[in-house]
Design a protein around this motif. Structure first.
Motif, PDB file in Angstrom:
ATOM      1  N   MET A   1       0.835  -1.193   0.000  1.00  6.64           N
ATOM      2  CA  MET A   1       0.000   0.000   0.000  1.00  6.64           C
ATOM      3  C   MET A   1       0.870   1.244   0.000  1.00  6.64           C
ATOM      4  O   MET A   1       2.050   1.195   0.370  1.00  6.64           O
ATOM      5  N   MET A   2       0.283   2.374  -0.420  1.00  7.92           N
ATOM      6  CA  MET A   2       0.992   3.648  -0.423  1.00  7.92           C
ATOM      7  C   MET A   2       0.642   4.431   0.844  1.00  7.92           C
ATOM      8  O   MET A   2      -0.491   4.402   1.316  1.00  7.92           O
ATOM      9  N   ILE A   3       1.644   5.105   1.389  1.00  8.98           N
ATOM     10  CA  ILE A   3       1.433   5.904   2.597  1.00  8.98           C
ATOM     11  C   ILE A   3       0.662   7.182   2.276  1.00  8.98           C
ATOM     12  O   ILE A   3      -0.161   7.638   3.077  1.00  8.98           O
ATOM     13  N   ARG A   4       0.895   7.748   1.102  1.00 11.38           N
ATOM     14  CA  ARG A   4       0.191   8.972   0.716  1.00 11.38           C
ATOM     15  C   ARG A   4      -1.317   8.738   0.719  1.00 11.38           C
ATOM     16  O   ARG A   4      -1.816   7.762   0.174  1.00 11.38           O
ATOM     17  N   ASN A   5      -2.031   9.629   1.396  1.00  9.88           N
ATOM     18  CA  ASN A   5      -3.496   9.599   1.523  1.00  9.88           C
ATOM     19  C   ASN A   5      -3.998   8.471   2.431  1.00  9.88           C
ATOM     20  O   ASN A   5      -5.211   8.256   2.534  1.00  9.88           O
ATOM     21  N   SER A   6      -3.095   7.750   3.097  1.00  8.08           N
ATOM     22  CA  SER A   6      -3.530   6.711   4.036  1.00  8.08           C
ATOM     23  C   SER A   6      -4.046   7.340   5.322  1.00  8.08           C
ATOM     24  O   SER A   6      -3.820   8.529   5.600  1.00  8.08           O
ATOM     25  N   ILE A   7      -4.765   6.532   6.089  1.00 10.77           N
ATOM     26  CA  ILE A   7      -5.239   6.945   7.412  1.00 10.77           C
ATOM     27  C   ILE A   7      -4.678   5.931   8.402  1.00 10.77           C
ATOM     28  O   ILE A   7      -5.076   4.757   8.398  1.00 10.77           O
ATOM     29  N   ALA A   8      -3.738   6.380   9.191  1.00  8.18           N
ATOM     30  CA  ALA A   8      -2.974   5.468  10.039  1.00  8.18           C
ATOM     31  C   ALA A   8      -3.327   5.624  11.499  1.00  8.18           C
ATOM     32  O   ALA A   8      -3.789   6.678  11.951  1.00  8.18           O
ATOM     33  N   LEU A   9      -3.109   4.559  12.246  1.00  3.76           N
ATOM     34  CA  LEU A   9      -3.146   4.604  13.702  1.00  3.76           C
ATOM     35  C   LEU A   9      -1.835   4.035  14.207  1.00  3.76           C
ATOM     36  O   LEU A   9      -1.443   2.925  13.827  1.00  3.76           O
ATOM     37  N   VAL A  10      -1.144   4.809  15.041  1.00  2.00           N
ATOM     38  CA  VAL A  10       0.137   4.408  15.611  1.00  2.00           C
ATOM     39  C   VAL A  10      -0.014   4.304  17.119  1.00  2.00           C
ATOM     40  O   VAL A  10      -0.401   5.274  17.779  1.00  2.00           O
ATOM     41  N   THR A  11       0.267   3.133  17.683  1.00  2.00           N
ATOM     42  CA  THR A  11       0.253   2.998  19.142  1.00  2.00           C
ATOM     43  C   THR A  11       1.625   3.371  19.697  1.00  2.00           C
ATOM     44  O   THR A  11       2.640   3.294  19.008  1.00  2.00           O
ATOM     45  N   GLY A  12       1.629   3.789  20.955  1.00  2.00           N
ATOM     46  CA  GLY A  12       2.883   4.242  21.557  1.00  2.00           C
ATOM     47  C   GLY A  12       3.442   5.445  20.831  1.00  2.00           C
ATOM     48  O   GLY A  12       4.656   5.573  20.632  1.00  2.00           O
ATOM     49  N   ALA A  13       2.550   6.375  20.444  1.00  2.00           N
ATOM     50  CA  ALA A  13       2.932   7.489  19.569  1.00  2.00           C
ATOM     51  C   ALA A  13       3.529   8.672  20.313  1.00  2.00           C
ATOM     52  O   ALA A  13       3.841   9.690  19.694  1.00  2.00           O
ATOM     53  N   ASN A  14       3.697   8.537  21.612  1.00  2.00           N
ATOM     54  CA  ASN A  14       4.149   9.688  22.394  1.00  2.00           C
ATOM     55  C   ASN A  14       5.657   9.869  22.396  1.00  2.00           C
ATOM     56  O   ASN A  14       6.163  10.927  22.782  1.00  2.00           O
ATOM     57  N   ARG A  15       6.424   8.854  21.953  1.00  2.00           N
ATOM     58  CA  ARG A  15       7.885   8.990  21.998  1.00  2.00           C
ATOM     59  C   ARG A  15       8.521   7.913  21.110  1.00  2.00           C
ATOM     60  O   ARG A  15       7.845   7.026  20.594  1.00  2.00           O
ATOM     61  N   GLY A  16       9.848   8.003  20.975  1.00  2.00           N
ATOM     62  CA  GLY A  16      10.612   6.963  20.311  1.00  2.00           C
ATOM     63  C   GLY A  16      10.169   6.677  18.888  1.00  2.00           C
ATOM     64  O   GLY A  16       9.877   7.583  18.097  1.00  2.00           O
ATOM     65  N   ILE A  17      10.114   5.391  18.553  1.00  2.00           N
ATOM     66  CA  ILE A  17       9.732   4.980  17.199  1.00  2.00           C
ATOM     67  C   ILE A  17       8.320   5.458  16.872  1.00  2.00           C
ATOM     68  O   ILE A  17       8.045   5.881  15.750  1.00  2.00           O
ATOM     69  N   GLY A  18       7.422   5.417  17.846  1.00  2.00           N
ATOM     70  CA  GLY A  18       6.039   5.821  17.605  1.00  2.00           C
ATOM     71  C   GLY A  18       5.931   7.264  17.166  1.00  2.00           C
ATOM     72  O   GLY A  18       5.253   7.586  16.181  1.00  2.00           O
ATOM     73  N   ALA A  19       6.600   8.162  17.883  1.00  2.00           N
ATOM     74  CA  ALA A  19       6.574   9.580  17.511  1.00  2.00           C
ATOM     75  C   ALA A  19       7.209   9.786  16.146  1.00  2.00           C
ATOM     76  O   ALA A  19       6.718  10.584  15.329  1.00  2.00           O
ATOM     77  N   ALA A  20       8.291   9.065  15.880  1.00  2.00           N
ATOM     78  CA  ALA A  20       8.947   9.176  14.578  1.00  2.00           C
ATOM     79  C   ALA A  20       8.058   8.644  13.461  1.00  2.00           C
ATOM     80  O   ALA A  20       8.050   9.184  12.346  1.00  2.00           O
ATOM     81  N   MET A  21       7.280   7.596  13.746  1.00  2.00           N
ATOM     82  CA  MET A  21       6.366   7.057  12.747  1.00  2.00           C
ATOM     83  C   MET A  21       5.296   8.075  12.395  1.00  2.00           C
ATOM     84  O   MET A  21       4.909   8.212  11.224  1.00  2.00           O
ATOM     85  N   VAL A  22       4.785   8.786  13.382  1.00  2.00           N
ATOM     86  CA  VAL A  22       3.783   9.825  13.116  1.00  2.00           C
ATOM     87  C   VAL A  22       4.359  10.867  12.165  1.00  2.00           C
ATOM     88  O   VAL A  22       3.761  11.216  11.137  1.00  2.00           O
TER      89      VAL A  22
END
Length: 233
Positions: A1-22
């Motif tokens: 799948m393409m990331i452009r126009n996707s709707i994502a949910l990231v857990t652990g989004a407050n720091r580390g890999i999660g924040a970087a993924m956002v």
């Protein structure tokens, strides 16, 4: 799948890999990113939707799935790490980490499966190279990630017929608060996040997002027992 126009949910989004993924998904053109954490995550970009979520709470997972029913990409990143050998850590440490690192990604996948089937979306489970072979000093963490890796394979098989791709991510040491006590060279969370998104877009079932992880993968493909012996030492 393409990331452009996707709707994502990231857990652990407050720091580390999660924040970087956002941040990486925003840079790649995601339409919306639910930033899930036990404490809501503030972000300057209006595409980020803070979502309060304790992944150890099945009721909270169900509520998150109700609220974020438009998700096309689920990134199971939230995790806990407790050190110590298997006897020092004990069964209670194994149980605590199994709930967050092993069972929560399965529960989240089940809760969001209807939305992901509709969109023919994707799941990425952030695991660890110690899912392949345990490190004695991270015994209970290794066990929880091994369970998560096995469940990731089962999810892939179960969802393949619905057009949902499932990606297993095996990072090496990453420069996060959780890995602060690990005395090894570490990769930046931003570099890991970029490699994960590239792997998702490429359709890679297994993603080794850093040099250490790729070295482990090559060794594992050639001689798994040698990698296990190296980790045990």
């Amino acid at each position: 799948m393409m990331i452009r126009n996707s709707i994502a949910l990231v857990t652990g989004a407050n720091r580390g890999i999660g924040a970087a993924m956002v941040d990486a998904q925003l840079a790649a053109g995601a339409a919306k990113v639910y930033a899930a954490a036990r404490q809501p995550v503030a972000h300057a970009d209006p595409r980020v939707v803070p979502l309060e979520l304790d992944v150890a709470d099945p009721a909270a997972i169900a509520a998150a799935a109700e609220r974020a029913g438009d998700v096309t990409l689920l990134i199971n990143n939230a995790g806990v790490l407790e050190g110590g050998d298997i006897f020092t850590a004990g069964a209670d440490a194994v149980e605590r980490q199994l709930v967050v690192n092993g069972l929560a990604p399965l529960r989240l996948a089940a809760a969001f499966a209807p939305a992901l089937r509709r969109s023919q979306g994707a799941i990425a489970n952030i695991l660890s190279v110690v899912a392949l072979a345990p490190m004695p000093g991270l015994a209970s963490y290794s066990a929880s990630k091994a369970l998560a890796a096995s469940l990731t394979g089962s999810l892939r098989a179960s969802l393949a017929g619905d057009g949902v791709s499932v990606h297993a991510v095996f990072p090496g040491p990453v420069d996060t608060d959780m890995a602060a006590e690990i005395d090894m060279p570490k990769t930046s969370p931003a570099d890991v996040a970029a490699a994960v998104l590239a792997g998702i877009e490429a359709g890679d079932a297994e993603i080794f997002p850093d040099a250490f992880a790729r070295q482990v993968a090559a060794g594992w493909a050639q001689d798994p027992r040698a990698v296990a012996a190296q980790f045990a030492a």
